[in-house]
Design an enzyme around this catalytic site. Sequence first.
Site, PDB file in Angstrom:
ATOM      1  N   GLU A 107       0.844  -1.199   0.000  1.00  0.00           N
ATOM      2  CA  GLU A 107       0.000   0.000   0.000  1.00  0.00           C
ATOM      3  C   GLU A 107       0.871   1.238   0.000  1.00  0.00           C
ATOM      4  O   GLU A 107       2.008   1.192   0.463  1.00  0.00           O
ATOM      5  CB  GLU A 107      -0.869   0.026   1.271  1.00  0.00           C
ATOM      6  CG  GLU A 107      -1.836  -1.122   1.373  1.00  0.00           C
ATOM      7  CD  GLU A 107      -2.527  -1.152   2.738  1.00  0.00           C
ATOM      8  OE1 GLU A 107      -2.589  -0.117   3.423  1.00  0.00           O
ATOM      9  OE2 GLU A 107      -2.999  -2.235   3.099  1.00  0.00           O
ATOM     10  N   LYS A 109       2.314   4.579   1.375  1.00  0.00           N
ATOM     11  CA  LYS A 109       2.465   5.130   2.723  1.00  0.00           C
ATOM     12  C   LYS A 109       2.159   6.619   2.641  1.00  0.00           C
ATOM     13  O   LYS A 109       2.982   7.418   2.197  1.00  0.00           O
ATOM     14  CB  LYS A 109       3.876   4.882   3.249  1.00  0.00           C
ATOM     15  CG  LYS A 109       4.042   5.261   4.700  1.00  0.00           C
ATOM     16  CD  LYS A 109       5.352   4.710   5.255  1.00  0.00           C
ATOM     17  CE  LYS A 109       5.481   4.940   6.744  1.00  0.00           C
ATOM     18  NZ  LYS A 109       5.483   6.340   7.130  1.00  0.00           N
ATOM     19  N   ASP A 111       1.656  10.342   3.544  1.00  0.00           N
ATOM     20  CA  ASP A 111       2.410  11.174   4.478  1.00  0.00           C
ATOM     21  C   ASP A 111       1.498  12.185   5.162  1.00  0.00           C
ATOM     22  O   ASP A 111       1.403  13.338   4.764  1.00  0.00           O
ATOM     23  CB  ASP A 111       3.530  11.891   3.730  1.00  0.00           C
ATOM     24  CG  ASP A 111       4.627  12.337   4.674  1.00  0.00           C
ATOM     25  OD1 ASP A 111       4.586  11.959   5.861  1.00  0.00           O
ATOM     26  OD2 ASP A 111       5.531  13.064   4.232  1.00  0.00           O
ATOM     27  N   TYR A 216      -7.261   2.480   6.382  1.00  0.00           N
ATOM     28  CA  TYR A 216      -6.677   1.228   5.892  1.00  0.00           C
ATOM     29  C   TYR A 216      -6.707   0.080   6.887  1.00  0.00           C
ATOM     30  O   TYR A 216      -6.248  -1.005   6.583  1.00  0.00           O
ATOM     31  CB  TYR A 216      -5.234   1.451   5.433  1.00  0.00           C
ATOM     32  CG  TYR A 216      -4.362   2.138   6.461  1.00  0.00           C
ATOM     33  CD1 TYR A 216      -3.917   1.460   7.590  1.00  0.00           C
ATOM     34  CD2 TYR A 216      -4.000   3.473   6.295  1.00  0.00           C
ATOM     35  CE1 TYR A 216      -3.146   2.096   8.536  1.00  0.00           C
ATOM     36  CE2 TYR A 216      -3.224   4.114   7.242  1.00  0.00           C
ATOM     37  CZ  TYR A 216      -2.791   3.427   8.355  1.00  0.00           C
ATOM     38  OH  TYR A 216      -2.043   4.059   9.292  1.00  0.00           O
ATOM     39  N   LYS A 302      10.914   3.158   2.937  1.00  0.00           N
ATOM     40  CA  LYS A 302      10.904   4.623   2.837  1.00  0.00           C
ATOM     41  C   LYS A 302      11.694   5.074   1.628  1.00  0.00           C
ATOM     42  O   LYS A 302      12.834   4.632   1.436  1.00  0.00           O
ATOM     43  CB  LYS A 302      11.550   5.234   4.089  1.00  0.00           C
ATOM     44  CG  LYS A 302      10.826   4.912   5.380  1.00  0.00           C
ATOM     45  CD  LYS A 302       9.945   6.087   5.806  1.00  0.00           C
ATOM     46  CE  LYS A 302       9.180   5.801   7.060  1.00  0.00           C
ATOM     47  NZ  LYS A 302       9.850   6.208   8.284  1.00  0.00           N
ATOM     48  N   CYS A 395      15.233  48.584   3.530  1.00  0.00           N
ATOM     49  CA  CYS A 395      14.361  47.947   2.548  1.00  0.00           C
ATOM     50  C   CYS A 395      15.030  47.961   1.178  1.00  0.00           C
ATOM     51  O   CYS A 395      15.491  49.007   0.731  1.00  0.00           O
ATOM     52  CB  CYS A 395      13.033  48.692   2.492  1.00  0.00           C
ATOM     53  SG  CYS A 395      11.982  48.100   1.168  1.00  0.00           S
ATOM     54  N   CYS A 398      12.781  50.590  -0.920  1.00  0.00           N
ATOM     55  CA  CYS A 398      12.631  52.020  -0.619  1.00  0.00           C
ATOM     56  C   CYS A 398      13.683  52.549   0.346  1.00  0.00           C
ATOM     57  O   CYS A 398      13.648  53.717   0.710  1.00  0.00           O
ATOM     58  CB  CYS A 398      11.246  52.287  -0.035  1.00  0.00           C
ATOM     59  SG  CYS A 398      11.042  51.617   1.622  1.00  0.00           S
ATOM     60  N   CYS A 413       9.295  45.926   6.110  1.00  0.00           N
ATOM     61  CA  CYS A 413       9.369  47.331   5.744  1.00  0.00           C
ATOM     62  C   CYS A 413       8.003  47.906   6.098  1.00  0.00           C
ATOM     63  O   CYS A 413       6.982  47.383   5.666  1.00  0.00           O
ATOM     64  CB  CYS A 413       9.614  47.481   4.247  1.00  0.00           C
ATOM     65  SG  CYS A 413       9.296  49.160   3.677  1.00  0.00           S
ATOM     66  N   CYS A 418       6.269  52.389   0.159  1.00  0.00           N
ATOM     67  CA  CYS A 418       7.335  51.564  -0.413  1.00  0.00           C
ATOM     68  C   CYS A 418       6.916  51.070  -1.808  1.00  0.00           C
ATOM     69  O   CYS A 418       5.876  50.432  -1.957  1.00  0.00           O
ATOM     70  CB  CYS A 418       7.576  50.393   0.528  1.00  0.00           C
ATOM     71  SG  CYS A 418       8.649  49.138  -0.136  1.00  0.00           S
TER      72      CYS A 418
HETATM   73  P1  AMP Z   1       6.396   5.614  10.852  1.00  0.00           P
HETATM   74  O1  AMP Z   1       5.700   6.862  11.267  1.00  0.00           O
HETATM   75  O2  AMP Z   1       7.532   5.829   9.920  1.00  0.00           O
HETATM   76  O3  AMP Z   1       6.704   4.702  12.005  1.00  0.00           O
HETATM   77  O4  AMP Z   1       5.352   4.808   9.951  1.00  0.00           O
HETATM   78  C1  AMP Z   1       4.180   4.320  10.510  1.00  0.00           C
HETATM   79  C2  AMP Z   1       3.047   5.192  10.106  1.00  0.00           C
HETATM   80  O5  AMP Z   1       2.810   5.135   8.719  1.00  0.00           O
HETATM   81  C3  AMP Z   1       1.759   4.729  10.699  1.00  0.00           C
HETATM   82  O6  AMP Z   1       1.600   5.178  12.007  1.00  0.00           O
HETATM   83  C4  AMP Z   1       0.749   5.354   9.769  1.00  0.00           C
HETATM   84  O7  AMP Z   1       0.396   6.623  10.277  1.00  0.00           O
HETATM   85  C5  AMP Z   1       1.515   5.610   8.483  1.00  0.00           C
HETATM   86  N1  AMP Z   1       0.896   5.007   7.304  1.00  0.00           N
HETATM   87  C6  AMP Z   1       0.621   5.675   6.161  1.00  0.00           C
HETATM   88  N2  AMP Z   1       0.059   4.884   5.243  1.00  0.00           N
HETATM   89  C7  AMP Z   1      -0.063   3.663   5.803  1.00  0.00           C
HETATM   90  C8  AMP Z   1      -0.597   2.426   5.351  1.00  0.00           C
HETATM   91  N3  AMP Z   1      -1.102   2.266   4.120  1.00  0.00           N
HETATM   92  N4  AMP Z   1      -0.562   1.386   6.225  1.00  0.00           N
HETATM   93  C9  AMP Z   1      -0.035   1.526   7.462  1.00  0.00           C
HETATM   94  N5  AMP Z   1       0.479   2.676   7.936  1.00  0.00           N
HETATM   95  C10 AMP Z   1       0.472   3.743   7.128  1.00  0.00           C
HETATM   96 ZN    ZN Z   2      10.215  49.390   1.504  1.00  0.00          ZN
END
Ligand code: AMP
Ligand code: ZN
Length: 652
Positions: A107, A109, A111, A216, A302, A395, A398, A413, A418
Amino acid sequence: MKTRMNELVEMLNRYADEYYRLDNPSLSDSDYDKLYRELVELETAHPELILPNSPTHRVGGKILDGFEKYTHTYPLYSLQDAFSFEELQAFDERIRKEFPQVTYICELKIDGLSISLTYEAGHLTIGATRGDGSVGENITENLKRVKDIPLSLTEPLNVTVRGECYMPKASFERVNLERQEKGEAEFANPRNAAAGTLRQLDTAIVASRGLASFLYQEASPTDAASQAQVLVELNKLGFCTNHDYVLASSIVEVWEFIEQIAAKRNDLPYEIDGIVIKVNDLAIQEELGFTVKAPRWAIAYKFPAEEKEAEILSVDWTVGRTGVVTPTANLTPVQLAGTTVSRATLHNVDYIAEKDIRIGDTVIVYKAGDIIPAVLRVVEEKREHQEKMPIPTQCPSCTSSLIHYEDEVALRCINPHCPSQMMNRLEHFASRDAMNIAGLGTSIVEKLFQANLVKDVADIYRLSVEDILQLEGFKEKSADKLYQAIQASKENSAEKLLFGLGIRHVGNKASKILLEKFGNVEKVAKANAEEIAQIEGLGQVIAKSLATYFGSQDTQELLLELKATGVNLAYTGQVAVENGKLSGMTVVLTGKLERLKRSEAKEKLESLGAKVVGSVSKKTNLVIAGSDAGSKLAKAQELGIEVKDEVWLESL
Ligand code: AMP
Ligand code: ZN
């Protein structure tokens, strides 16, 4: 009543689901609005009947006192990391020893931030952050403002589910642009932005930020046999699940998926920082169990961070329209996440000091959230004899002395005259969300400014075609086009003007709220700060800023000048006054009025909720006719449209 409310809630939630999860709405936005308004009316009249899953819980500001701790019934785990194919191989070997036929699910990951959602009898009761895994914070009110999180499920289940709440790249760009315009510090990346948003105590801000979610995991016991099945069931219950996953029967196949996603990572509408590889079979997961830290059945690969070394050649300091001076480094060009980067933001003076960044330094550049290149740190080993970065005291535009307020990271500024600020203000005024004057961009603004034709925004409306023709590059036709665009902008509904004035903290949403409430800019200017602070979606900060802005003599004069040049100061957008006597009506004024000035008549009509237009058509609901009314009156009579006089209007 109750059944109609039930029906509305059910319909509105279904349409929201079609819109957010299925991306296939069966209703137009305006029809949605109509049903929504009906629900709001019923709920206002019968607050005791408000349903727990009503979509009105998603909007509306509440100021929270803080967040309570929440002890997770099922702890959240973290994941072991892998940074190479070899590490994935080792993971696979450990599992394959016991389960030679294992299948993995890969899956994305996402962010963002881990969230946990608990539903009782199908209704969302708790939304919480991960915290340390056992104890997080209860952020239910905020998570209700994440529009794709279902408030109720398609089945009345008791479940706890896990997932990620994130800020899509598009929302991130928009939010940062707004922050930049308001002179606020930008978020470094979408994850920080999502985290900062979910910690907001003002839920209206959360609602405005455009967060989204992917779920998920089912944390409570599930009947599913595999993780793939979990995803399907979560989706059926109404959650957004990510469809970019594959099953892989070997680690080589896993690696192929990783490479495939890495190649299209920049095109995804949200940030990912890796791929999560899980044993698909839940029975095998259970047998493998957990170490003290993480499950044995999963690992997170990662992506290597997109970072490069570059040298800082010089630094530009530029002044924005709010006076904030921003440093940008010019770099030796490097390839980063698919583009050539030769400039990177250094954010502000505090950042430069904190990281001790100097000209000539070799630095690590990265794409913050893969979007804006930024400088992460200095490569100390490569520093030679660079001197501390000179910080400007004047500035760059100006030359007036710059100010560094103690509670601010920015250098400012504060000279209102300006040139750089003035040009940026003009540009903002003409920009799309503001007055939307096509053709009045950076370079034309600069030319007009330098030719001494335009100093403040009212001057724009004093320009003649001849004035514009003086500028290099303009011919009759193009000059006329710009002139017409300027004239047309006078008719804008006034929230565009208010936003265009560039008042600190007053973005386009706040402008709209203000004009919907007060009807025109002059009334906003006179409004009481306490009253403004109480309005949903506004608050103290905006109220104060408005008071300062409208309290100044310069502003008062500017408003008079704008009015004199014929710029519309009234709100003419969608039904201004919801419960006005003329709400939803389209009205035409014609003939000579004796008792009212035409502009007064127009204002009055608008304050009653009417939309005033210039010509009579089938869509016209009412004509107000004075003496000597000509063809418009004739046409109204022909179409059978109601005709009234100004005495009638005055009596309203
Ligand atoms: P880390 O923060 O590096 O320890 O990674 C774990 C975190 O990845 C989990 O706590 C989730 O918040 C996040 N995460 C994002 N996508 C997924 C996914 N598809 N399955 C599991 N964890 C995920
Ligand atoms: Zn200025």
